[in-house]
Design a protein around this motif. Sequence first.
Motif, short mmCIF file in Angstrom:
data_model
loop_
_atom_site.label_atom_id
_atom_site.label_comp_id
_atom_site.label_asym_id
_atom_site.label_seq_id
_atom_site.Cartn_x
_atom_site.Cartn_y
_atom_site.Cartn_z
N LYS A 16 -14.40 16.82 -11.19
CA LYS A 16 -13.50 16.51 -10.09
C LYS A 16 -14.06 17.09 -8.79
O LYS A 16 -14.20 18.31 -8.66
CB LYS A 16 -12.11 17.12 -10.33
CG LYS A 16 -11.29 16.46 -11.40
CD LYS A 16 -9.91 17.09 -11.46
CE LYS A 16 -9.05 16.47 -12.56
NZ LYS A 16 -7.72 17.10 -12.60
N PRO A 17 -14.36 16.25 -7.80
CA PRO A 17 -14.73 16.78 -6.49
C PRO A 17 -13.49 17.22 -5.72
O PRO A 17 -12.39 16.70 -5.92
CB PRO A 17 -15.42 15.59 -5.82
CG PRO A 17 -14.81 14.40 -6.47
CD PRO A 17 -14.48 14.79 -7.88
N GLU A 18 -13.67 18.20 -4.81
CA GLU A 18 -12.57 18.70 -3.98
C GLU A 18 -13.08 18.85 -2.55
O GLU A 18 -14.27 19.08 -2.32
CB GLU A 18 -12.07 20.05 -4.49
CG GLU A 18 -11.60 20.04 -5.93
CD GLU A 18 -11.32 21.44 -6.46
OE1 GLU A 18 -10.61 21.55 -7.46
OE2 GLU A 18 -11.85 22.41 -5.86
N PHE A 19 -12.16 18.78 -1.60
CA PHE A 19 -12.55 19.00 -0.21
C PHE A 19 -11.34 19.47 0.58
O PHE A 19 -10.22 18.96 0.40
CB PHE A 19 -13.09 17.71 0.42
CG PHE A 19 -13.45 17.87 1.88
CD1 PHE A 19 -14.65 18.46 2.25
CD2 PHE A 19 -12.57 17.46 2.87
CE1 PHE A 19 -14.98 18.63 3.59
CE2 PHE A 19 -12.89 17.63 4.22
CZ PHE A 19 -14.09 18.20 4.57
N SER A 20 -11.56 20.44 1.47
CA SER A 20 -10.50 20.86 2.38
C SER A 20 -11.13 21.26 3.72
O SER A 20 -12.29 21.66 3.79
CB SER A 20 -9.70 22.04 1.80
OG SER A 20 -10.49 23.21 1.72
N PHE A 21 -10.32 21.11 4.76
CA PHE A 21 -10.74 21.51 6.11
C PHE A 21 -9.60 22.28 6.74
O PHE A 21 -8.45 21.82 6.75
CB PHE A 21 -11.08 20.28 6.95
CG PHE A 21 -11.40 20.61 8.38
CD1 PHE A 21 -12.63 21.16 8.73
CD2 PHE A 21 -10.46 20.39 9.38
CE1 PHE A 21 -12.91 21.48 10.06
CE2 PHE A 21 -10.73 20.70 10.71
CZ PHE A 21 -11.96 21.24 11.04
N ARG A 22 -9.91 23.48 7.23
CA ARG A 22 -8.89 24.33 7.86
C ARG A 22 -9.29 24.64 9.30
O ARG A 22 -10.44 24.98 9.58
CB ARG A 22 -8.71 25.64 7.09
CG ARG A 22 -8.20 25.47 5.69
CD ARG A 22 -7.83 26.81 5.06
NE ARG A 22 -8.96 27.71 4.94
CZ ARG A 22 -9.80 27.73 3.92
NH1 ARG A 22 -9.66 26.85 2.94
NH2 ARG A 22 -10.79 28.60 3.87
N GLU A 23 -8.31 24.53 10.18
CA GLU A 23 -8.50 24.92 11.57
C GLU A 23 -7.47 26.01 11.86
O GLU A 23 -6.26 25.79 11.72
CB GLU A 23 -8.29 23.74 12.50
CG GLU A 23 -8.85 23.94 13.90
CD GLU A 23 -10.37 23.97 13.94
OE1 GLU A 23 -10.92 24.70 14.79
OE2 GLU A 23 -11.02 23.27 13.14
N ARG A 24 -7.95 27.21 12.22
CA ARG A 24 -7.05 28.35 12.41
C ARG A 24 -7.28 28.98 13.78
O ARG A 24 -8.41 29.26 14.17
CB ARG A 24 -7.28 29.39 11.31
CG ARG A 24 -6.47 30.67 11.47
CD ARG A 24 -6.48 31.49 10.19
NE ARG A 24 -7.81 31.92 9.80
CZ ARG A 24 -8.33 33.11 10.08
NH1 ARG A 24 -7.62 34.01 10.73
NH2 ARG A 24 -9.54 33.42 9.67
N TYR A 25 -6.18 29.21 14.49
CA TYR A 25 -6.22 29.97 15.74
C TYR A 25 -5.77 31.39 15.45
O TYR A 25 -4.71 31.60 14.85
CB TYR A 25 -5.32 29.34 16.80
CG TYR A 25 -5.12 30.23 18.01
CD1 TYR A 25 -6.07 30.29 19.01
CD2 TYR A 25 -3.98 31.03 18.11
CE1 TYR A 25 -5.89 31.12 20.11
CE2 TYR A 25 -3.79 31.87 19.20
CZ TYR A 25 -4.76 31.91 20.20
OH TYR A 25 -4.58 32.74 21.27
#
Length: 446
Positions: free
Chosen positions: A27-36
């Motif tokens: 199973k491939p996974e992907f996430s993108f987080r933008e944090r200030y």
Amino acid sequence: MKIKTDFLLPALVLFSGDGYALDLLFKPEFSFRERYDNNVRMQINPRHSNLISTISPGVMFGYLADDNELNTRFRWNELIYSSDSALDFSEKLVNLSHKYQGERFKTDLTASYAEESSINNQLDPTVIDPTQINEAGGVQLLVPRNTKSVSPTVTYNLTEKSSLQLGYSYQDVAFDRAQNLINNINYSDYSFQQYSATASHAYTERLSFNLTGAYSVYESANESPGVGLFNPFPFPVPLRFYETAPVTTGFSQKSTTFTYQAGVQYLFDEQTQLALSAGIRDTTTESTQFTSSSNPAPELNSRSSLSKNTLGNVFSASLARKSEWGNFSLSAGQQLNPASTGQQQTSTTFSAQGRYNLTERLSTGINANYLLSESISTFSNNTSRSNNRTFITLSPNVQWRWTPEINLDLSYSYRQQVIESNNQTITGDSVQLQFSYQPQINRQVK
């Protein structure tokens, strides 16, 4: 035997044989987080805010069999800081889990390897270091942290109601310290291993008891180069006539701890569970501090040792409930933890977590945590105050399940840290938006 597979993603291979089936998973996974974050380094007077981008591709693979399963997950976190490129880092995390279930016994094995940013995961407090950065509080520099761990357990069912579990855990932590790192004692390598045995008995369907005994060993060592003063003459002279020579200063220590704990679990119903446990610990520490030099002057070569015994309490308590509308949990605990400051720490924690399902796709939640961390000094007979602190976090969040494969999370976090040695309060705020994608696999086996 008839086997039918339906794929939303061509990521599952299924083998079967007479009386035995093996599913290979990928199973491939992907996430993108933008944090200030307005105080990444947790300083009293932060210099600037940061926008942190985290790109996280990953993959999970393993297999499912009739009586055992294996899961291995690899994740890469690419951290990019908009205003502090010195903190940019590529994290690599590998986790492995294997389970076996027999008629009367089962085994569990977990193992992990991680190369991480200390800014992200270093919970140990940092002492004041004016030569490094004229602030106190959090971790001030990015020092890569490498962690290896393994934890096997074996559980044997003595009867239908009684079981015995034997466990072992090992953790090794090492830092990639720069040669010019000031006060590198806060990044001391250490290892921690523990042997444990737990006997459990189900008194009724709802009530059960357990007894646990554990033996643990904590070892830490560190050394750093420096400069020392010595008297080059065979008679006393004023300090202004002293000369300098290179020296190495460091320490080593070994702590052993016996822990004895009794616990109880009670199920109010299928959705609500209460767990309580309490006990004592007995810790013996042998530590050595030294200064050495190629110059034989007595002022540049010294060694001192200390043996110390401490007694303490350990406890844990938790209440959890799940229902159709959501879930909540309350927990509290106290235990002795390994730390990278060259000392172990007694951590007292209180936490609360809740989640409410607004709709089938939309939910909201909140997390609150309180940590009181007290260092157990290995260098004197008094408890060290320089690293004692309290740390409070409060984080409300909203989660939206856009599709079965895509989740969006929006959260806010408030952090407050109080260092006991100077009674300074440090605060930080952050807002994070996370996009997660995990392909779904629809599998039917008949």
